[in-house]
Design a protein around this motif. Structure first.
Motif, short mmCIF file in Angstrom:
data_model
loop_
_atom_site.label_atom_id
_atom_site.label_comp_id
_atom_site.label_asym_id
_atom_site.label_seq_id
_atom_site.Cartn_x
_atom_site.Cartn_y
_atom_site.Cartn_z
N ASP A 198 48.82 36.16 29.03
CA ASP A 198 48.07 37.01 28.09
C ASP A 198 46.56 36.77 28.16
O ASP A 198 45.81 37.30 27.34
CB ASP A 198 48.55 36.75 26.66
N SER A 199 46.13 35.95 29.12
CA SER A 199 44.71 35.64 29.23
C SER A 199 43.90 36.89 29.59
O SER A 199 44.11 37.49 30.66
CB SER A 199 44.48 34.56 30.29
N PHE A 200 42.97 37.27 28.73
CA PHE A 200 42.12 38.43 29.00
C PHE A 200 41.27 38.20 30.25
O PHE A 200 41.18 39.07 31.13
CB PHE A 200 41.23 38.72 27.80
N GLU A 201 40.66 37.02 30.33
CA GLU A 201 39.81 36.74 31.49
C GLU A 201 40.63 36.64 32.77
O GLU A 201 40.16 37.02 33.85
CB GLU A 201 39.02 35.45 31.26
N GLY A 202 41.84 36.13 32.65
CA GLY A 202 42.70 36.07 33.84
C GLY A 202 42.97 37.46 34.38
O GLY A 202 42.86 37.69 35.60
N ARG A 203 43.29 38.39 33.51
CA ARG A 203 43.54 39.76 33.97
C ARG A 203 42.25 40.41 34.49
O ARG A 203 42.28 41.18 35.45
CB ARG A 203 44.13 40.59 32.82
N PHE A 204 41.12 40.07 33.86
CA PHE A 204 39.84 40.62 34.32
C PHE A 204 39.55 40.17 35.75
O PHE A 204 39.22 40.98 36.62
CB PHE A 204 38.71 40.18 33.39
N TRP A 205 39.67 38.87 36.00
CA TRP A 205 39.36 38.37 37.35
C TRP A 205 40.43 38.76 38.36
O TRP A 205 40.17 38.75 39.56
CB TRP A 205 39.18 36.85 37.30
N GLN A 206 41.60 39.12 37.88
CA GLN A 206 42.62 39.62 38.80
C GLN A 206 42.16 40.93 39.43
O GLN A 206 42.48 41.22 40.59
CB GLN A 206 43.93 39.82 38.05
N ASP A 207 41.39 41.71 38.68
CA ASP A 207 40.86 42.97 39.22
C ASP A 207 39.61 42.76 40.06
O ASP A 207 39.17 43.67 40.76
CB ASP A 207 40.53 43.93 38.06
N ALA A 208 39.01 41.57 39.97
CA ALA A 208 37.82 41.25 40.77
C ALA A 208 37.96 39.82 41.28
O ALA A 208 37.21 38.92 40.87
CB ALA A 208 36.55 41.41 39.95
N PRO A 209 38.94 39.55 42.13
CA PRO A 209 39.26 38.17 42.52
C PRO A 209 38.15 37.54 43.35
O PRO A 209 37.35 38.24 43.98
CB PRO A 209 40.54 38.34 43.36
N PRO A 210 38.09 36.19 43.35
CA PRO A 210 37.08 35.50 44.14
C PRO A 210 37.24 35.81 45.62
O PRO A 210 38.35 35.98 46.14
CB PRO A 210 37.36 34.02 43.85
N GLY A 211 36.11 35.84 46.32
CA GLY A 211 36.14 36.07 47.77
C GLY A 211 36.45 34.79 48.51
O GLY A 211 36.75 33.75 47.93
N ASP A 212 36.35 34.84 49.84
CA ASP A 212 36.70 33.68 50.66
C ASP A 212 35.80 32.49 50.39
O ASP A 212 36.22 31.34 50.54
CB ASP A 212 36.65 34.05 52.14
N GLY A 213 34.58 32.72 49.97
CA GLY A 213 33.68 31.61 49.64
C GLY A 213 33.79 31.16 48.20
O GLY A 213 33.05 30.28 47.77
#
Length: 751
Positions: free
Chosen positions: A570-585
């Motif tokens: 239910d983490s709001f930030e988790g779902r947010f970053w799922q749509d903009a995941p970290p890149g290779d760096g």
């Protein structure tokens, strides 16, 4: 009806009668709480449906072993509650008593003597001071050694090879259940040398035995599991401990690799513990049951002496069997009563062989017979009173001669486990800090690391500390129960949190109190007060987010994001970053973050969600080289926002870049007040000290950051720069037992 059919029916009826007697005498075990060892042996039966797998997440000796047998029984019954598990144990003991009848008849050829032998063993099962109510592998392996001998005797009597194969299979099961059974398995072929075809008998036996040991090497890969743990724990460790222990007992020095291997921690610890204390330990652990069962012991000794004088094969074989069991105990040097209990099988057969003859002497021997009858009657009455103790009120919490608080501690484990189960979610995980894994069964929750069932064992100190701390640091369970009633070593929640970097809140305390209301001390002097702690998920969410955004490693950052979504869906930030995941760096995709944040901010989110979005925008602004925009976004994060600590870390970083060291230090310290183990704040404090020329304090800050997050790239770079290389950091990681971290971009792992 044929003679064979009648004979088989008679044997079945006799075996059933012995089993029924054993069941009846063992029924009080149903009322008892599970002991610590039952928490280990029955763990798989209760929690396999939640993903635990033998030689995968769960460690055990053997493959065709007690955990597997209990698991299969639970699956067939469709239940795995504590009462069922105690019933499984009782039924196994009933089968074992029937196997004593079978072995006695195979040796003696007399049904009355075999019945008496089975009854004598049932009495030993029902005697509280033998501690058969505890689940020890020795208790369960008696069945297999008895059946192996029955098959071997059938092969000798019939001159057939097929029973010899059965003997090999059953001896193999004895080793799978208890590795020290290797001594029995190695001695049994000596009896087969009397076979009409000795080479064939020994060869068939060896093939069956070896085949059973090697079969898991094919079964484990078929289940998607590796074979290394089975080879290490069952095959290699058994041979190493067996040879090293035998050499130590004989005063020999082994050559080559075996000589250098020495004893394992467990066996070596038992040898060290017993050094110079053998007789004292023997008296403390064996005399109580010998006193209760002295009638059986005296009858067995008398029959054994008679048999040795006449060179009788049955008595000599039974003495050899007792000697093998005793030697297996001596190789382990564990003097706890259950390790002697396999000896009760040959003792019961010897006593059973003597009883019918003595009973026949009573009516026809005049005064001497009457005296003998009176003596036997008195001892039988006394033995009945011994057995009756297990049915008395309160006996369900009495475990033989053990300290009276032990049973209450086991019962408190039941109370704690059931309370945890009522408050927990089904997929929660639990850490029981101590040696009471039965709590997992009552709570029906998976262990945080099922390979660490016993934290202390026989060592009197925390073992495998680095593995435990690493597991708690990387994936902390929802609940930690400090149920350590044996060792006073200072480990509590404050000490653990200071090593793993996670915050827990007190949830409950489970206590044993006396009539005066005071907390009772346990057998080892420790107060019986066991606190339960619940993970602070609000802070844990922030910890995972900070770790994800600080590791500078794309795959690891995405793995941390997956962990966040798995544990806190239910983490709001988790779902947010799922749509903009970290890149290779490890850095975020600035364009995707801005687009997604703008859309969500336009939808009037809740204050906490709006603060998280502002922080995300500040982060990408800082990473994009626009500190002014980052500062403006940070000003929009309110002081009561859940992400406030991470905002203060970023604010401190901005201030430090501007040369405002004092303001930066205050920001980092404010972050630590909100998030006590924040690696970003600790690294920032180190950078502030470094900017002020305080190298020692700076090093402390960087090392503390790496203790809680070994993959914190900035802290690692800072420490390496301060020390002129990575050597000091690697030594730190070795001390901490860190595995899977990077050095110069490459993974480094320490076992």
């Amino acid at each position: 009806m044929s003679v064979l059919t009648v004979e088989f029916a008679l044997h079945a009826a006799c075996a059933a009668a012995v089993a029924a007697l054993a069941l009846g005498l063992c029924l009080p075990m149903l009322r008892k709480p599970l002991s610590e060892d039952e928490g280990n042996w029955f763990y798989l039966a209760v929690l396999a449906d939640q993903g635990e797998r033998m030689h995968g997440t769960y460690s055990a000796f053997g493959y065709f072993n007690l955990p597997l047998a209990a698991r299969l029984a639970a699956r067939l019954a469709g239940r795995a509650d504590a009462r069922f598990l105690q019933g499984f144990k009782i039924c196994w003991y009933a089968l074992t008593a029937a196997s004593v009848y079978a072995l006695a008849f195979a040796l003696l050829g007399d049904r009355a003597q075999a019945l008496a032998a089975g009854a004598c063993f049932a009495v030993a099962l029902g005697c509280g001071n033998t501690l058969f109510m505890l689940s020890y592998a020795e208790h369960y392996s008696i069945l297999w050694t008895n059946l192996a001998l029955v098959c071997a005797l059938a092969g000798l009597d019939q001159g057939s090879l097929a029973p010899c194969a059965g003997a090999g299979l059953f001896a193999g099961l004895a080793v799978q259940f208890k590795p020290s059974g290797l001594l029995f398995a190695g001695a049994l072929p000596l009896a087969l040398l009397a076979h009409a075809a000795p080479a064939g008998a020994v060869g068939v036996y060896a093939l069956a035995f070896a085949g059973l040991q090697l079969l898991p090497l094919a079964l484990l890969p078929a289940q998607g599991l590796r074979t290394q743990a089975y080879v290490r724990d069952t095959l290699r460790a058994t041979l190493r401990d067996g040879s090293a222990a035998a050499a130590r007992l004989l005063g020999l020095r082994l050559p080559g690799a075996l000589g250098g291997a020495g004893l394992s921690d467990y066996v070596g610890n038992r040898h060290d513990h017993a050094r110079g204390r053998d007789l004292d330990l023997l008296r403390a652990n064996v005399l109580p049951c010998l006193k209760d069962l002295r009638l059986l012991a005296v009858l067995a000794l008398g029959r054994a002496a008679w048999g040795v004088a006449g060179l009788s094969r049955p008595e000599l074989l039974l003495l050899a069997l007792a000697g093998v069991h005793l030697l297996a105990q001596q190789m382990q040097k564990n003097y706890y009563t259950p390790h002697f209990n396999p000896i009760w099988a040959p003792v019961a057969i010897l006593a059973g062989a003597a009883l019918p003859g003595l009973a026949a002497l009573v009516p026809g021997s005049g005064p001497a017979g009457w005296a003998l009858g009176a003596l036997l009657g008195w001892e039988a009455l006394r033995l009945g009173l011994v057995l009756r103790r297990e049915w008395a009120p309160g006996a369900e919490l009495r475990f033989g001669f053990l300290h009276p608080v032990v049973g209450r501690v086991f019962d408190l484990a039941r109370t704690a486990g059931e309370a945890i189960r009522a408050a927990a979610r089904p997929d929660d995980r639990l850490c029981v800090w101590g040696d009471q894994p039965s709590v997992y069964l009552y709570a029906r929750l998976r262990s945080f690391r099922a390979k660490e069932m016993f934290f202390y064992g026989h060592h009197g100190r925390l073992t495998r500390e680095l593995w435990i701390i690493e597991a708690l640091r990387e994936r902390p369970p929802e609940h930690i129960l400090f149920f350590n009633w044996k060792v006073a070593d200072g480990w509590d929640m404050a000490a653990v949190a200071g090593r793993i970097g996670h915050v827990y809140a007190p949830a409950a305390v489970f206590e044993l109190r006396g009539a005066d209301g005071a907390v009772l001390p346990g057998p080892h002097g420790r107060p019986c007060a066991f606190p339960l702690w619940r993970r602070d998920d609000a802070r844990y969410e922030q910890t995972l987010l900070e770790r994800m955004q600080s590791c500078a490693d794309g795959p690891r950052a995405r793995a941390l994001l997956a962990q966040l979504l798995d544990e806190l869906p239910d983490s709001f930030e988790g779902r947010f970053w799922q749509d903009a995941p970290p890149g290779d760096g490890g850095a975020a995709d600035a364009r995707a973050v801005r687009k997604r944040a703008a859309a969500l901010l336009g939808a009037a989110p809740a204050p906490a969600e709006a603060a998280a979005l502002r922080l995300a925008l500040a982060r990408v602004a800082w990473e994009g080289g626009d500190p002014a925009l980052a500062a403006r976004e940070l000003d929009l994060v309110p002081a009561d926002a859940p992400c406030r600590a991470r905002a203060l870390v970023l604010s401190g970083t901005l201030l430090l870049a501007q040369g405002r060291t004092g303001a930066a230090m205050r920001a980092f310290e404010g972050a630590l007040e909100l998030q006590p183990f924040s690696p970003g704040a600790l690294n920032g404090i180190g950078e502030c000290h470094l900017a002020a020329g305080r190298a020692r304090e700076a090093r402390d800050g960087f090392e503390h950051a790496l203790r809680f997050m070994p993959a914190h790239r900035r802290a690692a770079d800072n420490l390496d720069a301060l020390n002129g290389g990575s050597g000091e950091r690697i030594r730190l990681f070795k001390r901490l037992g860190v595995r899977g971290y990077w050095q110069d971009g490459d993974p480094v792992s320490f076992s």
